[in-house]
Design a protein around this motif. Structure first.
Motif, PDB file in Angstrom:
ATOM      1  N   MET A 134       7.360 -84.627  26.420  1.00  0.00           N
ATOM      2  CA  MET A 134       8.633 -84.432  27.089  1.00  0.00           C
ATOM      3  C   MET A 134       9.311 -83.201  26.516  1.00  0.00           C
ATOM      4  O   MET A 134       9.907 -83.265  25.450  1.00  0.00           O
ATOM      5  N   ALA A 135       9.198 -82.093  27.211  1.00  0.00           N
ATOM      6  CA  ALA A 135       9.779 -80.851  26.711  1.00  0.00           C
ATOM      7  C   ALA A 135      11.303 -80.853  26.798  1.00  0.00           C
ATOM      8  O   ALA A 135      11.947 -79.994  26.230  1.00  0.00           O
ATOM      9  N   GLN A 136      11.863 -81.835  27.501  1.00  0.00           N
ATOM     10  CA  GLN A 136      13.320 -81.900  27.535  1.00  0.00           C
ATOM     11  C   GLN A 136      13.841 -82.271  26.152  1.00  0.00           C
ATOM     12  O   GLN A 136      13.114 -82.834  25.338  1.00  0.00           O
ATOM     13  N   ARG A 137      15.083 -81.964  25.905  1.00  0.00           N
ATOM     14  CA  ARG A 137      15.655 -82.179  24.582  1.00  0.00           C
ATOM     15  C   ARG A 137      15.468 -83.633  24.125  1.00  0.00           C
ATOM     16  O   ARG A 137      15.830 -84.557  24.810  1.00  0.00           O
ATOM     17  N   GLY A 138      14.826 -83.796  22.962  1.00  0.00           N
ATOM     18  CA  GLY A 138      14.682 -85.115  22.361  1.00  0.00           C
ATOM     19  C   GLY A 138      13.343 -85.777  22.568  1.00  0.00           C
ATOM     20  O   GLY A 138      12.992 -86.694  21.841  1.00  0.00           O
ATOM     21  N   MET A 153     -13.932 -66.648  10.656  1.00  0.00           N
ATOM     22  CA  MET A 153     -12.639 -67.215  10.355  1.00  0.00           C
ATOM     23  C   MET A 153     -12.117 -67.919  11.603  1.00  0.00           C
ATOM     24  O   MET A 153     -12.211 -67.408  12.706  1.00  0.00           O
ATOM     25  N   LYS A 154     -11.558 -69.100  11.385  1.00  0.00           N
ATOM     26  CA  LYS A 154     -10.958 -69.872  12.461  1.00  0.00           C
ATOM     27  C   LYS A 154      -9.827 -70.711  11.883  1.00  0.00           C
ATOM     28  O   LYS A 154      -9.934 -71.221  10.777  1.00  0.00           O
ATOM     29  N   ARG A 155      -8.723 -70.799  12.619  1.00  0.00           N
ATOM     30  CA  ARG A 155      -7.632 -71.700  12.249  1.00  0.00           C
ATOM     31  C   ARG A 155      -7.250 -72.505  13.482  1.00  0.00           C
ATOM     32  O   ARG A 155      -6.877 -71.949  14.508  1.00  0.00           O
ATOM     33  N   ASP A 156      -7.364 -73.815  13.364  1.00  0.00           N
ATOM     34  CA  ASP A 156      -6.934 -74.724  14.421  1.00  0.00           C
ATOM     35  C   ASP A 156      -5.636 -75.376  13.971  1.00  0.00           C
ATOM     36  O   ASP A 156      -5.568 -75.969  12.884  1.00  0.00           O
ATOM     37  N   ILE A 157      -4.629 -75.258  14.827  1.00  0.00           N
ATOM     38  CA  ILE A 157      -3.278 -75.694  14.471  1.00  0.00           C
ATOM     39  C   ILE A 157      -2.749 -76.661  15.523  1.00  0.00           C
ATOM     40  O   ILE A 157      -2.882 -76.414  16.722  1.00  0.00           O
ATOM     41  N   VAL A 158      -2.140 -77.737  15.060  1.00  0.00           N
ATOM     42  CA  VAL A 158      -1.403 -78.644  15.927  1.00  0.00           C
ATOM     43  C   VAL A 158       0.074 -78.397  15.648  1.00  0.00           C
ATOM     44  O   VAL A 158       0.517 -78.489  14.497  1.00  0.00           O
ATOM     45  N   LEU A 159       0.810 -78.074  16.694  1.00  0.00           N
ATOM     46  CA  LEU A 159       2.256 -77.873  16.591  1.00  0.00           C
ATOM     47  C   LEU A 159       2.930 -79.136  17.114  1.00  0.00           C
ATOM     48  O   LEU A 159       2.569 -79.628  18.186  1.00  0.00           O
ATOM     49  N   ALA A 160       3.905 -79.642  16.365  1.00  0.00           N
ATOM     50  CA  ALA A 160       4.544 -80.889  16.762  1.00  0.00           C
ATOM     51  C   ALA A 160       6.050 -80.825  16.534  1.00  0.00           C
ATOM     52  O   ALA A 160       6.526 -80.140  15.634  1.00  0.00           O
ATOM     53  N   GLY A 161       6.756 -81.565  17.350  1.00  0.00           N
ATOM     54  CA  GLY A 161       8.206 -81.650  17.224  1.00  0.00           C
ATOM     55  C   GLY A 161       8.770 -82.391  18.411  1.00  0.00           C
ATOM     56  O   GLY A 161       8.052 -83.144  19.077  1.00  0.00           O
ATOM     57  N   VAL A 162      10.030 -82.171  18.671  1.00  0.00           N
ATOM     58  CA  VAL A 162      10.665 -82.755  19.843  1.00  0.00           C
ATOM     59  C   VAL A 162      11.290 -81.638  20.665  1.00  0.00           C
ATOM     60  O   VAL A 162      11.529 -80.537  20.159  1.00  0.00           O
ATOM     61  N   GLY A 163      11.528 -81.927  21.932  1.00  0.00           N
ATOM     62  CA  GLY A 163      12.112 -80.940  22.822  1.00  0.00           C
ATOM     63  C   GLY A 163      13.409 -80.390  22.248  1.00  0.00           C
ATOM     64  O   GLY A 163      14.228 -81.145  21.728  1.00  0.00           O
ATOM     65  N   GLY A 164      13.578 -79.085  22.310  1.00  0.00           N
ATOM     66  CA  GLY A 164      14.774 -78.439  21.792  1.00  0.00           C
ATOM     67  C   GLY A 164      14.613 -77.880  20.395  1.00  0.00           C
ATOM     68  O   GLY A 164      15.497 -77.178  19.907  1.00  0.00           O
ATOM     69  N   GLN A 165      13.476 -78.152  19.732  1.00  0.00           N
ATOM     70  CA  GLN A 165      13.262 -77.657  18.374  1.00  0.00           C
ATOM     71  C   GLN A 165      12.527 -76.322  18.322  1.00  0.00           C
ATOM     72  O   GLN A 165      12.305 -75.789  17.244  1.00  0.00           O
ATOM     73  N   GLY A 166      12.113 -75.806  19.451  1.00  0.00           N
ATOM     74  CA  GLY A 166      11.447 -74.508  19.458  1.00  0.00           C
ATOM     75  C   GLY A 166       9.975 -74.543  19.158  1.00  0.00           C
ATOM     76  O   GLY A 166       9.427 -73.569  18.641  1.00  0.00           O
ATOM     77  N   VAL A 167       9.299 -75.641  19.482  1.00  0.00           N
ATOM     78  CA  VAL A 167       7.855 -75.724  19.265  1.00  0.00           C
ATOM     79  C   VAL A 167       7.144 -74.625  20.056  1.00  0.00           C
ATOM     80  O   VAL A 167       6.241 -73.962  19.539  1.00  0.00           O
ATOM     81  N   LEU A 168       7.564 -74.400  21.290  1.00  0.00           N
ATOM     82  CA  LEU A 168       6.963 -73.337  22.107  1.00  0.00           C
ATOM     83  C   LEU A 168       7.184 -71.972  21.479  1.00  0.00           C
ATOM     84  O   LEU A 168       6.283 -71.132  21.462  1.00  0.00           O
ATOM     85  N   SER A 169       8.372 -71.740  20.949  1.00  0.00           N
ATOM     86  CA  SER A 169       8.688 -70.459  20.315  1.00  0.00           C
ATOM     87  C   SER A 169       7.828 -70.223  19.086  1.00  0.00           C
ATOM     88  O   SER A 169       7.384 -69.101  18.832  1.00  0.00           O
ATOM     89  N   VAL A 170       7.587 -71.276  18.321  1.00  0.00           N
ATOM     90  CA  VAL A 170       6.718 -71.171  17.145  1.00  0.00           C
ATOM     91  C   VAL A 170       5.316 -70.755  17.576  1.00  0.00           C
ATOM     92  O   VAL A 170       4.721 -69.836  17.011  1.00  0.00           O
ATOM     93  N   GLY A 171       4.787 -71.435  18.587  1.00  0.00           N
ATOM     94  CA  GLY A 171       3.455 -71.110  19.083  1.00  0.00           C
ATOM     95  C   GLY A 171       3.373 -69.680  19.571  1.00  0.00           C
ATOM     96  O   GLY A 171       2.408 -68.963  19.273  1.00  0.00           O
ATOM     97  N   GLU A 172       4.388 -69.248  20.304  1.00  0.00           N
ATOM     98  CA  GLU A 172       4.390 -67.883  20.831  1.00  0.00           C
ATOM     99  C   GLU A 172       4.473 -66.851  19.708  1.00  0.00           C
ATOM    100  O   GLU A 172       3.776 -65.835  19.734  1.00  0.00           O
ATOM    101  N   LEU A 173       5.309 -67.107  18.711  1.00  0.00           N
ATOM    102  CA  LEU A 173       5.466 -66.170  17.600  1.00  0.00           C
ATOM    103  C   LEU A 173       4.159 -66.007  16.828  1.00  0.00           C
ATOM    104  O   LEU A 173       3.728 -64.889  16.533  1.00  0.00           O
TER     105      LEU A 173
END
Length: 194
Positions: A41-45, A1-21
């Motif tokens: 650009m991890a800064q907001r926006g 079993m393997k799952r490869d995931i691309v997480l996408a968004g803009v700074g301030g939307q919690g992309v890092l939090s999603v990955g960590e969770l």
């Protein structure tokens, strides 16, 4: 079993939090996890993209090769389209419908959503509305985790446990808001897929 995931968004939307969770939940269940750096650009926006790889065997690299991602999980529609080159032919794009107009020439939202809906495997989630109903528009990212749980090799109870851990320091109200957001994402997708 393997799952490869691309997480996408803009700074301030919690992309890092999603990955960590997701990563912490997978580790609790004994899966191998590789999480790539956040690019952009991890800064907001600013645009943000990260890779997350889960497997039941060791993983040698944190990079997701193009045309192999099982899932693109996007907090925003334009960012979901930006990384289509990574999507496997049978991969799924799951995106929040609320645009973040962070550039002057942001495309027409209806056309963006229509383009995503036309993909062979996609789900559009009104995550902002669901997060608001759960108690906080800041919980959009947790709604989106709930929306992809059926695509992950992780038990919902494990993710709920990690939500409690992640938000516990902010008080019981924030834990409950985020548990409701997680459940709302799961329920919304269950309605869309049946």
């Amino acid at each position: 079993m393997k799952r490869d995931i691309v997480l996408a968004g803009v700074g301030g939307q919690g992309v890092l939090s999603v990955g960590e969770l997701i990563a912490r939940s997978a580790l609790v269940e004994g899966l191998a996890v590789k999480q790539g750096e956040v690019h952009g650009m991890a800064q907001r926006g600013g645009a943000v993209q990260a890779f997350l790889r889960l497997a039941d065997r060791p993983i040698s690299s944190d990079l997701v090769p193009e045309a192999t991602a099982d899932l693109i999980l996007s907090m925003e529609p334009l960012e979901g389209l930006r990384y289509l080159r990574y999507l496997a032919p049978d991969g799924v794009v799951v995106t929040a419908t609320e645009p973040v107009r962070n550039v002057p020439d942001y495309p027409d939202s209806e056309k963006l959503l229509a383009r995503i809906a036309a993909l062979p495997h996609s789900l559009l989630v009104d995550a902002r509305r669901l997060a608001e109903q759960a108690g906080s528009t800041r919980a959009v990212n947790v709604v989106m985790v709930g929306a992809v749980l059926h695509l992950l090799p992780i038990a919902a109870a494990t993710v709920e446990q990690q939500v409690r851990r992640a938000f516990g320091r902010h008080g019981e109200r924030m834990v409950e808001v985020n548990l409701r957001a997680l459940a709302a994402g799961r329920e919304a997708v269950a309605c869309l897929t049946h």
